[in-house]
Design a protein around this motif. Structure first.
Motif, PDB file in Angstrom:
ATOM      1  N   ARG A  92      41.722  44.415  -3.378  1.00 28.92           N
ATOM      2  CA  ARG A  92      42.137  43.004  -3.272  1.00 28.92           C
ATOM      3  C   ARG A  92      43.313  42.806  -2.299  1.00 28.92           C
ATOM      4  NH1 ARG A  92      41.527  39.445  -8.378  1.00 28.92           N
ATOM      5  NH2 ARG A  92      41.126  38.122  -6.581  1.00 28.92           N
ATOM      6  N   VAL A  93      43.118  43.315  -1.131  1.00 30.99           N
ATOM      7  CA  VAL A  93      44.205  43.265  -0.149  1.00 30.99           C
ATOM      8  C   VAL A  93      44.176  41.931   0.607  1.00 30.99           C
ATOM      9  CG1 VAL A  93      45.030  44.239   2.022  1.00 30.99           C
ATOM     10  CG2 VAL A  93      44.398  45.746   0.133  1.00 30.99           C
ATOM     11  N   ASP A 140      41.818  38.877   0.494  1.00 33.80           N
ATOM     12  CA  ASP A 140      41.303  39.432  -0.756  1.00 33.80           C
ATOM     13  C   ASP A 140      40.123  40.388  -0.552  1.00 33.80           C
ATOM     14  OD1 ASP A 140      41.148  39.810  -3.434  1.00 33.80           O
ATOM     15  OD2 ASP A 140      39.997  37.978  -3.829  1.00 33.80           O
ATOM     16  N   ILE A 141      40.339  41.420   0.243  1.00 35.17           N
ATOM     17  CA  ILE A 141      39.207  42.320   0.483  1.00 35.17           C
ATOM     18  C   ILE A 141      39.368  43.617  -0.296  1.00 35.17           C
ATOM     19  CG2 ILE A 141      38.822  41.398   2.810  1.00 35.17           C
ATOM     20  CD1 ILE A 141      39.955  44.033   3.870  1.00 35.17           C
ATOM     21  N   THR A 181      43.565  44.226  11.670  1.00 28.55           N
ATOM     22  CA  THR A 181      44.671  44.093  10.725  1.00 28.55           C
ATOM     23  C   THR A 181      44.430  44.977   9.503  1.00 28.55           C
ATOM     24  OG1 THR A 181      44.918  41.831  11.478  1.00 28.55           O
ATOM     25  CG2 THR A 181      46.051  42.413   9.459  1.00 28.55           C
ATOM     26  N   THR A 182      43.204  44.980   9.048  1.00 27.60           N
ATOM     27  CA  THR A 182      42.863  45.827   7.902  1.00 27.60           C
ATOM     28  C   THR A 182      43.146  47.291   8.223  1.00 27.60           C
ATOM     29  OG1 THR A 182      41.116  44.267   7.345  1.00 27.60           O
ATOM     30  CG2 THR A 182      41.010  46.447   6.321  1.00 27.60           C
ATOM     31  N   LEU A 183      42.735  47.697   9.420  1.00 31.12           N
ATOM     32  CA  LEU A 183      42.966  49.087   9.832  1.00 31.12           C
ATOM     33  C   LEU A 183      44.466  49.391   9.874  1.00 31.12           C
ATOM     34  CD1 LEU A 183      41.094  51.424  10.882  1.00 31.12           C
ATOM     35  CD2 LEU A 183      41.996  50.876  13.146  1.00 31.12           C
ATOM     36  N   ARG A 184      45.236  48.450  10.429  1.00 33.56           N
ATOM     37  CA  ARG A 184      46.680  48.664  10.545  1.00 33.56           C
ATOM     38  C   ARG A 184      47.352  48.703   9.182  1.00 33.56           C
ATOM     39  NH1 ARG A 184      49.165  47.821  15.312  1.00 33.56           N
ATOM     40  NH2 ARG A 184      50.907  46.744  14.333  1.00 33.56           N
ATOM     41  N   MET A 185      46.770  48.012   8.224  1.00 34.77           N
ATOM     42  CA  MET A 185      47.341  48.084   6.876  1.00 34.77           C
ATOM     43  C   MET A 185      47.051  49.445   6.239  1.00 34.77           C
ATOM     44  SD  MET A 185      47.081  44.276   5.224  1.00 34.77           S
ATOM     45  CE  MET A 185      45.344  43.993   5.499  1.00 34.77           C
ATOM     46  N   GLY A 215      47.892  43.070  -2.988  1.00 33.94           N
ATOM     47  CA  GLY A 215      46.827  44.050  -3.121  1.00 33.94           C
ATOM     48  C   GLY A 215      47.378  45.457  -2.974  1.00 33.94           C
ATOM     49  N   ARG A 216      46.483  46.452  -3.063  1.00 32.87           N
ATOM     50  CA  ARG A 216      46.922  47.847  -3.044  1.00 32.87           C
ATOM     51  C   ARG A 216      46.116  48.660  -2.056  1.00 32.87           C
ATOM     52  NH1 ARG A 216      45.828  49.659  -8.841  1.00 32.87           N
ATOM     53  NH2 ARG A 216      46.862  51.585  -8.207  1.00 32.87           N
ATOM     54  N   VAL A 217      46.750  49.665  -1.524  1.00 31.84           N
ATOM     55  CA  VAL A 217      46.059  50.611  -0.647  1.00 31.84           C
ATOM     56  C   VAL A 217      46.214  51.989  -1.262  1.00 31.84           C
ATOM     57  CG1 VAL A 217      45.969  51.648   1.639  1.00 31.84           C
ATOM     58  CG2 VAL A 217      46.562  49.237   1.403  1.00 31.84           C
TER      59      VAL A 217
END
Lengths: 295, 428, 357
Positions: free
Chosen positions: C8-9, C21-22, C44-48, C58-60
């Motif tokens: 849920r990032v 919210d992915i 952006t997702t990759l950079r996160m 959200g969490r990684v």
């Protein structure tokens, strides 16, 4: 033959295009340099005692002139004192204000302010920093119970005072060049380094600093030239005193030319100044150019 | 009709001729440079005086050009001289005289004056103000904006230290004694010094006062000999140094000319020696009761004069010289001199100026204004020689070297004298 | 074993939402492609994941460990940038070794790894050159070498091939895929090129406007696009998406009288059919007129005007039909995809009809 005429015509056309620039360069750069050199070989004429050719007499006089050696030594210390610190400070400030800071524009502007102020105005401000008893520095020092110090009146501290002022004035200016260079560096380089586990210092030392080298060379040359050129503050702060402790070469040249009215000796000193600057500039380009990465 | 036409044509021609010749309504045009070395709206005062002159002399047009400080004015005058288009007259530093003579730039007033009345005019100034204008038996400069050094003192500080505020020190010994009492300390830190004599900018000028007080001049009247290492000169420098180093009444090191007035106004020193040119500024800004006195004496009282003289340039026609004389005489009339002195704080250059009602009243209202005049009796020429810039610097450097403990008095003055001799030999 | 997990990032820049919210997972050793048009939030997702940008919420998780907010250096991920981000003043060797030196790996170890990696990416002879002296493909290899020499379990790639020409891109695609499989690196690869996604991915995460549109193996995205967007994004040429109209109890392609293609009664629908699933037949079928024929070698893309719409057909071999000629199109019922016209979602209940005459 027509081909040949056309070639000649083309060449003439080319020269004609170059002419305005060449004339200006010759009239305002080359001629004065040559005239200065010529004048250094004569005595200073007055109406009653016309100038005479004296060969290298002026140079001989110069070598015996204690004040000349004094200002040369001062100038060397001035250069050693101002150049590395103002460049290092400029780089540091640029790296610092290149980050995302609150009030970044304000911080940048305040670092740059000393640069836009005229040197004479700056010197007048600093005169009241350095003044004993009533000056800012002494008043702050008094707050800590430290006694007053005659900063500009003491031969041991006066040159240091001039150096500090010059660094303050110059660092902001150099910072702008570094800031421009830093902003042209792609941000991915820093990101890549971060991912590789390189800390700020490692990244600065291995990447930022080498990539700033072309800027550093440019700034360095400017700083060296300035260390011989920037003497305005002396007129306000010390007039070269006490006892020439803060006199610099160019200031001495001014004094000889416009206070002593000795044009010939002023020319002699100017020739030396030109020679010193030329040697330094050539040296910098030759030595440093090899070690710099230009993109 | 032809007659009418002809007369119309004549009228037009006359009009054109009239327009063309209009500038010729002034028989002589004069360009005058003048420097301003002190604050205040001096240019306005000069413009006013010049306008008055032109009203009285419609055949002379004067262009008065403000030329910066004394140094700028000299550079400008020389540049104009070299370009072949010099001004006809100029106010310049009184000590530029030898340089101007050496450049064959100026003409002596003795060669211009014609009448006995004019000759008498040459004699009408204070003799001490003429010293810098006379050499080789001739008068080259006429005093105009002239000053001397006086002693400013803080009367409140005197009272606090138990000294009589109306009886300022009149000798070196008294100066030291008063200075000692005037120094106030908080712990080791000096809060107020006894006396300050500025030693940047114009150290030779201050020194000229000290040597004169020790009955010694710094140079001869021909400007080709100096007396830097005379015993009395050495004594004077030793005294200056000892004020700080031995008596502790003055800070050691050099004292900045430019900030000294502020030091005095902020009561960081009870006494300062400074130009009369500061009188108005001190009067306006002092928050305490202050006095102005003559400089103290060792063997006698003494001060150098300073400031600017009128010079007439050599490259001028007889008419121009005559017109220039007229202008200078106009500007040095007793009434003008009085007006000039009141407006600027400069000394009235001639005794009869002080007899005018205006200046008389002014001196009554503001007695310090008379101190400079009264001191003129003891005044001497400012240091001025051939190669004056260089010679002056030799002395400046050795004064500063002594005050900052870089050299002994004997070494510093000895080498200055030696080098000055070398420079001046060829003018003897 | 899950190597990377996003839960849920969300990422916002001020009031703009870049990623909404992915959630997705990447299995260890798998090749996950983040696919989508530019501005969809995939970079952006990759950079996160790399820790170059912080998550807003959200969490990684990386390797099962909580890494939300951890500095990049601690995540043990390598990254290949679109611009390669090579250090221009350092030669290829220094660029490759940069990370090892920063982490103070022993000299001998550095040398060994360098030899191995240079061999692997085919740079052994070019190590002394600076980036400016290398071609685009060679720079790409340096960037790759720098990423793999760290021996991190995870490698992130941000459009690494977009600066290369078509031929080189194809070669590198194969090479990267082979390298990834050989080293067993979990790879997250960002691209806007669906061909790359289809050919390389184990798992495709299709993104649009900061949200995940559909995720699954390439075949799933191809065969069962869940939305009109997914249908239109994947395939060359992409799926034909046709407007249909209700005529009686059936739906026909807009602008035609029939035959019926699907049952009516499900609201407004969009019909999808892949070009390669359409046959040009003598009949029976849906009539149309030839608009264009683009011969590509193995296939010909034939444009056919049907009613008010154009349909692309991928026909095997060479077909040069004169424009304006009348043809019939035919397809199998199960090749038809039906989507809700408003939501764009797949209508699983609706039925397509066999094409009658």
């Amino acid at each position: 033959m027509p081909d040949r005429t056309r070639l000649v015509g083309n060449a003439a056309y080319g020269w004609l295009l170059l002419l305005p620039a060449a004339v200006l360069l010759a009239a305002f750069t080359h001629y004065p340099a040559v005239a200065t050199l010529a004048q250094s070989l004569f005595t200073s004429g007055t109406a009653l005692r016309p100038a005479e050719f004296t060969g290298l007499d002026n140079y001989r006089f110069m070598l015996e002139d204690e004040v000349f050696w004094r200002v040369l030594e001062n100038n060397a210390w001035y250069a050693i004192g101002t150049i590395p610190i103002s460049i290092a400070l400029a780089m540091l400030m640029a790296v610092w204000v290149n980050r995302r800071l609150p009030l970044r524009a304000f911080v940048r502007m305040s670092y740059f302010t000393p640069t836009v102020l005229p040197m004479i105005a700056v010197a007048n401000i600093w005169l009241f920093f350095y003044t004993p008893e009533i000056g800012l520095i002494d008043q702050i020092a008094a707050g800590f119970g430290i006694g007053s110090h005659n900063w500009l009146g003491n031969p041991d501290t006066v040159l240091g005072c001039i150096i500090v002022l010059t660094i303050w004035k110059e660092a902001g200016f150099f910072m702008i060049f570094y800031l421009a260079a830093l902003q042209s560096l792609p941000p991915e380089l820093e990101e890549a380094a971060r991912l590789e586990g390189a800390g700020h210092w490692h990244f600065f030392r291995r990447v930022t600093f080498p990539l700033l080298m072309p800027t550093t060379l440019f700034v360095l040359i400017n700083a060296v030239i300035n260390s011989f050129k920037l003497v305005d503050q002396l007129f306000i702060l010390t007039k070269g005193g006490p006892d020439n402790a803060s006199a610099l070469l160019l200031y001495y040249i001014y004094e000889v030319a416009f206070s002593f009215f000795d044009q010939a000796y002023a020319s002699t000193l100017t020739v030396v100044l030109l020679a010193v600057l030329a040697i330094i500039a050539i040296g910098q380009f030759v030595i440093l150019d090899k070690r710099i990465h230009y993109r | 009709m032809p007659g009418k036409l002809k007369s119309a044509r004549t009228a037009v021609l006359a009009l054109i001729a009239g327009l063309l010749l209009a500038p010729a309504a002034w028989a002589v045009e004069l360009t005058m440079y003048y420097p301003v070395a002190v604050g205040g709206p001096l240019t306005k005062v000069v413009d006013g005086l010049v306008a008055d002159f032109m009203k009285e002399n419609p055949d002379i047009e004067v262009k008065a050009i403000y030329a910066g400080n004394y140094n700028d004015a000299r550079i400008k005058a020389f540049a104009a001289l070299k370009s072949g288009k010099p001004a006809q007259l100029s106010v310049m530093f009184s000590i530029d005289i030898y340089e101007l003579i050496e450049q064959d730039a100026i003409v002596a007033f003795d060669d211009i004056v014609e009448t006995d009345e004019e000759r008498a005019w040459l004699e009408s100034f204070y003799p001490s103000l003429m010293e810098n204008g006379i050499t080789q038996g001739k008068t080259w400069g006429i005093p105009f904006q002239r000053s001397t050094i006086v002693m400013y003192y803080n009367k409140d500080a005197f009272r606090e230290a138990g000294l009589d505020p109306d009886n300022p020190p009149a000798t070196w010994e008294e100066l030291v004694a008063a200075g000692r009492k005037l120094v106030s300390k908080s712990g080791d830190q000096v809060e107020r010094w006894g006396v300050m004599i500025p030693s940047t900018g114009y150290p030779y000028w201050m020194f000229g006062a000290l040597t004169m007080q020790n009955d010694q001049v710094l140079m001869n009247g021909d400007g080709n000999e100096t007396y830097f290492d005379a015993p009395a000169t050495r004594e004077a420098l030793q005294f200056w140094r000892d004020l700080g180093a031995v008596h502790g009444v003055m800070p050691s090191g050099t004292i900045e000319w430019g900030t000294l007035r502020k030091n005095f106004l902020e009561a960081r020193t009870a006494i300062m020696w400074h130009s009369t040119g500061n009188l108005t500024a001190v009067k306006k800004n002092a928050q305490f009761d202050f006095g102005v006195a003559m400089l103290p004496a060792k063997k006698r009282r003494g001060t150098p004069t300073g400031g600017g003289n009128f010079y007439i340039f050599k490259q001028t026609t007889p008419e121009e010289r005559k017109a220039a004389m007229k202008l200078i005489r106009f500007l040095t009339q007793p009434e003008r001199t009085a007006e000039w002195s009141i407006e600027t704080g400069y000394i009235g250059t001639r005794p009869d100026a002080y007899e005018t009602p205006a200046l008389k009243q002014y001196v009554v209202d503001f007695p310090p204004a008379a101190v400079a005049r009264d001191q003129l009796e003891f005044a001497t020429a400012e240091l001025s020689t051939y190669q004056t810039g260089r010679v002056r610097k030799l002395l400046d450097d050795s004064i500063q070297a002594v005050l900052t403990d870089q050299k002994s008095v004997e070494d510093a003055l000895g080498s200055a004298q030696e080098q000055a001799d070398r420079l001046l030999k060829r003018y003897r | 074993m899950v190597a990377i997990e996003l839960i849920r990032v969300t990422k916002t820049w001020g009031s703009t939402v870049a990623v909404r919210d992915i959630s997705f997972e990447a299995d260890e050793g798998s090749f996950v492609v983040l696919l989508g048009p530019s501005g969809c939030g995939k970079s952006t997702t990759l950079r996160m994941i790399a820790g170059l940008d912080d998550v807003t919420s959200g969490r990684v998780l990386i390797g099962g460990k909580e890494m939300t907010g951890a500095p990049s250096a601690e995540r043990r991920v390598s990254m290949v940038f679109q611009s390669y981000a090579l250090f221009p003043h350092l030669n290829a060797r220094e660029n490759i070794l940069f990370g090892l030196k920063a982490r103070k790996v022993a000299k001998a170890e550095q040398r060994d790894r360098l030899v191995r990696v240079a061999e692997m990416v085919g740079l052994a002879d070019l190590l002394d050159r600076k980036p400016a002296q290398l071609s685009g493909g060679q720079r790409q290899r340096v960037a790759l070498a720098r990423a793999i020499i760290a021996e991190n379990p995870i490698c992130l790639m941000d459009e690494p091939l977009s600066n290369l020409d078509a031929k080189l891109r194809h070669e590198m695609r194969v090479e990267i895929r082979a390298l990834q499989q050989r080293l067993g690196m979990t790879t997250v690869y960002v691209t806007h090129d669906q061909t790359e996604a289809m050919s390389m991915a184990d798992q495709v995460v299709l993104m649009r406007d900061g949200a995940i549109e559909q995720q699954g193996p390439p075949a799933a995205l191809y065969d069962f696009p869940e939305t009109v967007f997914a249908a239109g994004f994947i395939g060359t040429p992409p799926m034909n998406l046709l407007k249909v109209e209700e005529v009686g109890s059936a739906l026909v392609i807009a602008g035609t009288d029939g035959p019926a293609v699907a049952e009516a009664g499900y609201g407004n629908l969009v019909m999808g059919i892949r070009p390669e699933k359409i046959a040009i037949a003598d009949g029976p079928g849906i009539g149309g007129r030839i608009e264009s024929c683009d011969y590509l070698g193995a296939d010909t893309i034939v444009g056919v005007r049907v009613g008010s719409q154009s349909i692309l057909v991928r026909a095997h071999g060479r077909h040069l039909l004169p424009a304006g000629s009348y043809v019939h199109l035919h397809w199998q019922t199960y090749e038809v995809h039906l989507f809700d016209d408003e939501t764009g979602a797949r209508m699983t209940g609706a039925r397509s009809l066999p094409i009658a005459a």
